[in-house]
Write an enzyme that holds these catalytic residues in place. Structure first.
Site, PDB file in Angstrom:
ATOM      1  N   LYS A  42      68.178  16.747  30.782  1.00 47.23           N
ATOM      2  CA  LYS A  42      69.876  16.924  30.287  1.00 47.23           C
ATOM      3  C   LYS A  42      69.420  14.559  29.912  1.00 47.23           C
ATOM      4  CE  LYS A  42      71.571  13.426  31.793  1.00 47.23           C
ATOM      5  NZ  LYS A  42      71.841  12.276  32.678  1.00 47.23           N
ATOM      6  N   ASP A  47      75.151  15.469  38.527  1.00 50.88           N
ATOM      7  CA  ASP A  47      75.468  15.968  36.958  1.00 50.88           C
ATOM      8  C   ASP A  47      74.976  17.853  37.149  1.00 50.88           C
ATOM      9  OD1 ASP A  47      75.399  13.704  35.258  1.00 50.88           O
ATOM     10  OD2 ASP A  47      73.113  13.432  35.882  1.00 50.88           O
ATOM     11  N   PRO A  79      61.345  14.070  34.045  1.00 56.65           N
ATOM     12  CA  PRO A  79      60.625  12.147  34.701  1.00 56.65           C
ATOM     13  C   PRO A  79      61.557  12.538  35.754  1.00 56.65           C
ATOM     14  CG  PRO A  79      61.244  12.292  32.157  1.00 56.65           C
ATOM     15  CD  PRO A  79      61.088  13.868  32.509  1.00 56.65           C
ATOM     16  N   VAL A  80      61.085  12.099  36.877  1.00 57.04           N
ATOM     17  CA  VAL A  80      60.997  11.830  38.142  1.00 57.04           C
ATOM     18  C   VAL A  80      62.427  10.920  38.288  1.00 57.04           C
ATOM     19  CG1 VAL A  80      61.150  11.654  40.697  1.00 57.04           C
ATOM     20  CG2 VAL A  80      59.510  13.197  39.508  1.00 57.04           C
ATOM     21  N   MET A  99      67.531  11.946  33.454  1.00 59.22           N
ATOM     22  CA  MET A  99      67.984  13.093  32.422  1.00 59.22           C
ATOM     23  C   MET A  99      67.733  14.512  33.645  1.00 59.22           C
ATOM     24  SD  MET A  99      63.805  13.091  30.114  1.00 59.22           S
ATOM     25  CE  MET A  99      64.782  14.565  28.995  1.00 59.22           C
ATOM     26  N   ALA A 100      68.504  14.334  34.336  1.00 55.21           N
ATOM     27  CA  ALA A 100      68.779  15.027  35.471  1.00 55.21           C
ATOM     28  C   ALA A 100      68.187  16.007  36.338  1.00 55.21           C
ATOM     29  CB  ALA A 100      70.119  15.506  35.185  1.00 55.21           C
ATOM     30  N   GLY A 107      66.472  15.705  39.459  1.00 52.56           N
ATOM     31  CA  GLY A 107      66.668  17.225  40.211  1.00 52.56           C
ATOM     32  C   GLY A 107      68.228  17.673  40.291  1.00 52.56           C
ATOM     33  N   SER A 108      68.838  17.336  39.825  1.00 50.86           N
ATOM     34  CA  SER A 108      70.203  18.034  39.660  1.00 50.86           C
ATOM     35  C   SER A 108      70.191  19.683  38.749  1.00 50.86           C
ATOM     36  CB  SER A 108      71.597  17.566  38.394  1.00 50.86           C
ATOM     37  OG  SER A 108      71.547  15.901  39.034  1.00 50.86           O
TER      38      SER A 108
HETATM   39  O1  C5P Z   1      76.732  12.339  41.915  1.00 44.25           O
HETATM   40  P1  C5P Z   1      75.339  11.298  42.222  1.00 44.25           P
HETATM   41  O2  C5P Z   1      74.246  11.566  44.213  1.00 44.25           O
HETATM   42  O3  C5P Z   1      74.050  12.164  40.998  1.00 44.25           O
HETATM   43  O4  C5P Z   1      75.446  10.092  42.058  1.00 44.25           O
HETATM   44  C1  C5P Z   1      74.627   8.613  42.865  1.00 44.25           C
HETATM   45  C2  C5P Z   1      74.877   7.994  42.342  1.00 44.25           C
HETATM   46  O5  C5P Z   1      75.386   7.731  41.957  1.00 44.25           O
HETATM   47  C3  C5P Z   1      76.358   7.974  43.536  1.00 44.25           C
HETATM   48  O6  C5P Z   1      76.037   7.400  44.809  1.00 44.25           O
HETATM   49  C4  C5P Z   1      77.037   6.582  42.756  1.00 44.25           C
HETATM   50  O7  C5P Z   1      76.516   5.432  43.555  1.00 44.25           O
HETATM   51  C5  C5P Z   1      76.184   6.464  41.497  1.00 44.25           C
HETATM   52  N1  C5P Z   1      77.228   7.491  39.879  1.00 44.25           N
HETATM   53  C6  C5P Z   1      78.709   6.945  40.451  1.00 44.25           C
HETATM   54  N2  C5P Z   1      79.755   7.221  39.693  1.00 44.25           N
HETATM   55  C7  C5P Z   1      79.380   8.461  39.035  1.00 44.25           C
HETATM   56  C8  C5P Z   1      78.281   9.636  38.944  1.00 44.25           C
HETATM   57  C9  C5P Z   1      76.828   8.326  40.086  1.00 44.25           C
HETATM   58  O8  C5P Z   1      78.909   5.232  40.210  1.00 44.25           O
HETATM   59  N3  C5P Z   1      80.460   9.137  38.050  1.00 44.25           N
END
Ligand code: C5P
Length: 326
Positions: free
Chosen positions: A18, A171, A129-130, A134-135, A137-138
């Site tokens: 992404k 994501d 890329p890890v 670019m999402a 893992g998602s």
């Molecule tokens: O949702 P995800 O696990 O991918 O998010 C990783 C981290 O990024 C969250 O723990 C949070 O600290 C931050 N995040 C955020 N606001 C978002 C998405 C992610 O603060 N809308």
């Protein structure tokens, strides 16, 4: 599929990366996440997942009758990708398995013993890329939901998978759908957006990952909520106008990323100097994307900026969602 194996016991899925064409942060929420408005698109840079059910043929061991399915995961040599429960692929499999009653989440569902019956074996090959913004893992998690929905014969629709995906990460709902979308809230509310034509990107990747949580924490310290709207990006997408899109790319996380990794500001400058129509950090970085006028231009820019990145890819957008390839 191996000779003599019944069909349906293995699926392969390609999961696209992404990019964020627009990312505005409205503010921090009481739950610690941030409310945002983002325009996201999948690009044709993929990871691959192969998923097999071990043991007797699927129809003789349909797992609906019990909760003994175990998950195993192997990952190629890519640095920094866990192969255990810490991988979103394993979490996605366990989540869907528990919802369908195939996996008992209170037991040790991560298979240790190869060849054991009732095992779903997943192999992941990385190219995205890890921890790169670019999402990756998602996208792998979204691909896992799509692959297992088919392999386990769950019969769920895309909407069901998308709703479930929010439990895995902000994501992941977008990654289930792919294409071009406007994301709001935490990023999990996604609406499709019209996009005409194809855009050609230069993707500058760094081997030194950035933690999304660290970047948001940094944003809390250095930035103010913004009220910028994505209208110009949306108009450029619907017109298929690369020049207008290049000039309109926005990422409110970019200043936080540049404070953490100042060399990336130079790398973005190099993309612009090499002729990119626009360049911006993708998501929480450290990947920087540059928009080219066409495919040949993307290759030309990629050659010119190679010294500024650990790896440079070229890829077209929009791609679709996770794609079952067999
Ligand atoms: O949702 P995800 O696990 O991918 O998010 C990783 C981290 O990024 C969250 O723990 C949070 O600290 C931050 N995040 C955020 N606001 C978002 C998405 C992610 O603060 N809308």
């Amino acid at each position: 599929m191996g000779a003599g194996q019944p069909p349906g016991r293995r699926v392969e899925v390609r999961t696209p990366a992404k990019i964020n064409l627009f990312l505005a942060i409205r503010g921090r929420r009481p739950d610690g996440y941030h409310d945002l408005v983002s325009v996201m698109q999948t690009v044709a840079l993929h990871d691959r997942l192969s998923v097999d059910i071990d043991g007797p043929p699927a129809h003789e061991q349909h797992p609906a009758a019990h909760r003994r399915m175990q998950i195993s995961l192997s990952v190629d040599e890519t640095r920094g990708v866990p192969a255990g429960r810490g991988n979103l692929v394993a979490q996605a499999a366990a989540l869907l398995g528990a919802r369908m009653g195939f996996v008992d989440p209170t037991q040790d569902w991560m298979a240790q013993v190869p060849g054991r019956a009732h095992r779903t074996a997943i192999a992941l090959r990385k190219r995205i890329p890890v921890a790169g913004g670019m999402a990756g893992g998602s996208s792998d998690a979204a691909g896992t939901l799509v692959a297992l929905n088919a392999l386990w014969d769950c019969g769920l629709g895309v909407d069901d998978l998308r709703d479930m995906a929010a439990d895995l990460g902000s994501d992941v709902p977008f990654c289930v759908v792919g294409g071009t979308a406007l994301a709001t809230g935490r990023g999990t509310q996604v609406a499709r957006v019209l996009c005409r034509g194809t855009f050609h990107w230069v993707i500058g990747a760094s081997d030194e990952p950035l933690s999304t949580a660290d970047v948001y924490r940094h944003w809390d310290e250095v930035a103010e909520p913004s009220t910028t709207e994505p209208d110009v990006v949306l108009t450029a997408l619907s017109a298929g106008d690369a020049e207008a899109l290049g000039a309109a790319l926005v990422n409110d996380l970019q200043p936080a990323v540049f404070r953490l990794r100042p060399e990336l500001a130079d790398a973005r400058g190099a993309l612009l100097d090499a002729g990119a129509l626009g360049a911006v950090v993708s998501g929480s970085g450290p990947t920087v994307i540059g928009l080219a006028a066409d495919e040949a231009d993307a290759h030309r820019i990629a050659d010119r900026v190679a010294d500024h990145f650990d790896r440079v890819h070229t890829a077209a957008s929009p791609a679709g969602g996770p794609e079952l390839v067999r």
